[in-house]
Design a protein around this motif. Structure first.
Motif, PDB file in Angstrom:
ATOM      1  N   VAL A  78     -31.540  19.247   7.846  1.00  0.00           N
ATOM      2  CA  VAL A  78     -30.705  20.454   7.895  1.00  0.00           C
ATOM      3  C   VAL A  78     -30.271  20.731   9.329  1.00  0.00           C
ATOM      4  O   VAL A  78     -29.094  21.002   9.595  1.00  0.00           O
ATOM      5  N   TYR A  79     -31.184  20.653  10.267  1.00  0.00           N
ATOM      6  CA  TYR A  79     -30.865  20.882  11.677  1.00  0.00           C
ATOM      7  C   TYR A  79     -29.784  19.904  12.136  1.00  0.00           C
ATOM      8  O   TYR A  79     -28.800  20.305  12.753  1.00  0.00           O
ATOM      9  N   ARG A  82     -26.365  20.710  10.651  1.00  0.00           N
ATOM     10  CA  ARG A  82     -25.776  21.924  11.239  1.00  0.00           C
ATOM     11  C   ARG A  82     -25.268  21.673  12.650  1.00  0.00           C
ATOM     12  O   ARG A  82     -24.352  22.355  13.104  1.00  0.00           O
ATOM     13  N   THR A  92     -23.629  23.515   3.890  1.00  0.00           N
ATOM     14  CA  THR A  92     -24.486  24.709   3.893  1.00  0.00           C
ATOM     15  C   THR A  92     -25.724  24.359   3.080  1.00  0.00           C
ATOM     16  O   THR A  92     -25.670  23.504   2.191  1.00  0.00           O
ATOM     17  N   VAL A  93     -26.818  25.019   3.374  1.00  0.00           N
ATOM     18  CA  VAL A  93     -28.040  24.774   2.607  1.00  0.00           C
ATOM     19  C   VAL A  93     -27.812  25.142   1.147  1.00  0.00           C
ATOM     20  O   VAL A  93     -28.162  24.373   0.241  1.00  0.00           O
ATOM     21  N   ARG A  97     -28.075  22.375  -1.877  1.00  0.00           N
ATOM     22  CA  ARG A  97     -29.494  22.544  -2.202  1.00  0.00           C
ATOM     23  C   ARG A  97     -30.052  21.399  -3.052  1.00  0.00           C
ATOM     24  O   ARG A  97     -31.116  20.857  -2.767  1.00  0.00           O
ATOM     25  N   LEU A 100     -30.202  18.193  -1.028  1.00  0.00           N
ATOM     26  CA  LEU A 100     -31.294  18.309  -0.059  1.00  0.00           C
ATOM     27  C   LEU A 100     -32.643  18.123  -0.738  1.00  0.00           C
ATOM     28  O   LEU A 100     -33.534  17.472  -0.190  1.00  0.00           O
ATOM     29  N   HIS A 104     -35.425  15.434   0.191  1.00  0.00           N
ATOM     30  CA  HIS A 104     -36.801  15.879   0.424  1.00  0.00           C
ATOM     31  C   HIS A 104     -37.786  15.047  -0.393  1.00  0.00           C
ATOM     32  O   HIS A 104     -38.823  14.600   0.123  1.00  0.00           O
TER      33      HIS A 104
END
Length: 128
Positions: A78-79, A82, A92-93, A97, A100, A104
């Protein structure tokens, strides 16, 4: 690179040295976020060499390297996304989602998520 402009401003015998992003930058991460894609050939070493040659320059050196970006947790992904905004436009998270979550789960299963960053160094010289 505007190779015609490089050729125009170089003095005879002058060299242009540039490190550039190669074809398929962060391919694995982009695929994970956006789905399968085909990278543009615009960033390939073959295209750079052809365009430099077409502009009347001699490519005297070409070096390639593929760097690893290894993510050990989803927060790092995420970092990165961004900070490097052009990797996944509109990231965007909330909007990503589920993608992501899938990354994960890959990190949990494999210990990390690896994406690659091709680079090349090109030296072109104006003869005469």
């Amino acid at each position: 690179t505007n190779w015609a402009e490089v050729a125009r401003v170089l003095a005879p015998g002058g060299s242009y040295l540039s490190q550039q992003i190669g074809q398929g930058q962060q391919w694995e991460l982009i695929d994970a976020m956006l789905g399968p894609h085909t990278p543009s050939p615009e960033r390939s070493t073959e295209t750079a060499v052809a365009r430099a040659t077409e502009a009347g320059l001699d490519v005297v050196d070409l070096r390639t390297e593929t760097l690893r970006s290894e993510f050990f947790d989803i927060g790092a992904v995420v970092y990165f996304l961004r900070k490097v905004l052009w990797t996944v436009p509109g990231f965007t998270v909330d909007g990503f989602r589920e993608r992501l979550r899938a990354v994960h789960e890959r990190i949990r299963a494999d210990g990390s998520f690896v994406s690659r960053a091709p680079r090349f160094l090109i030296e072109a010289r104006k003869t005469g």
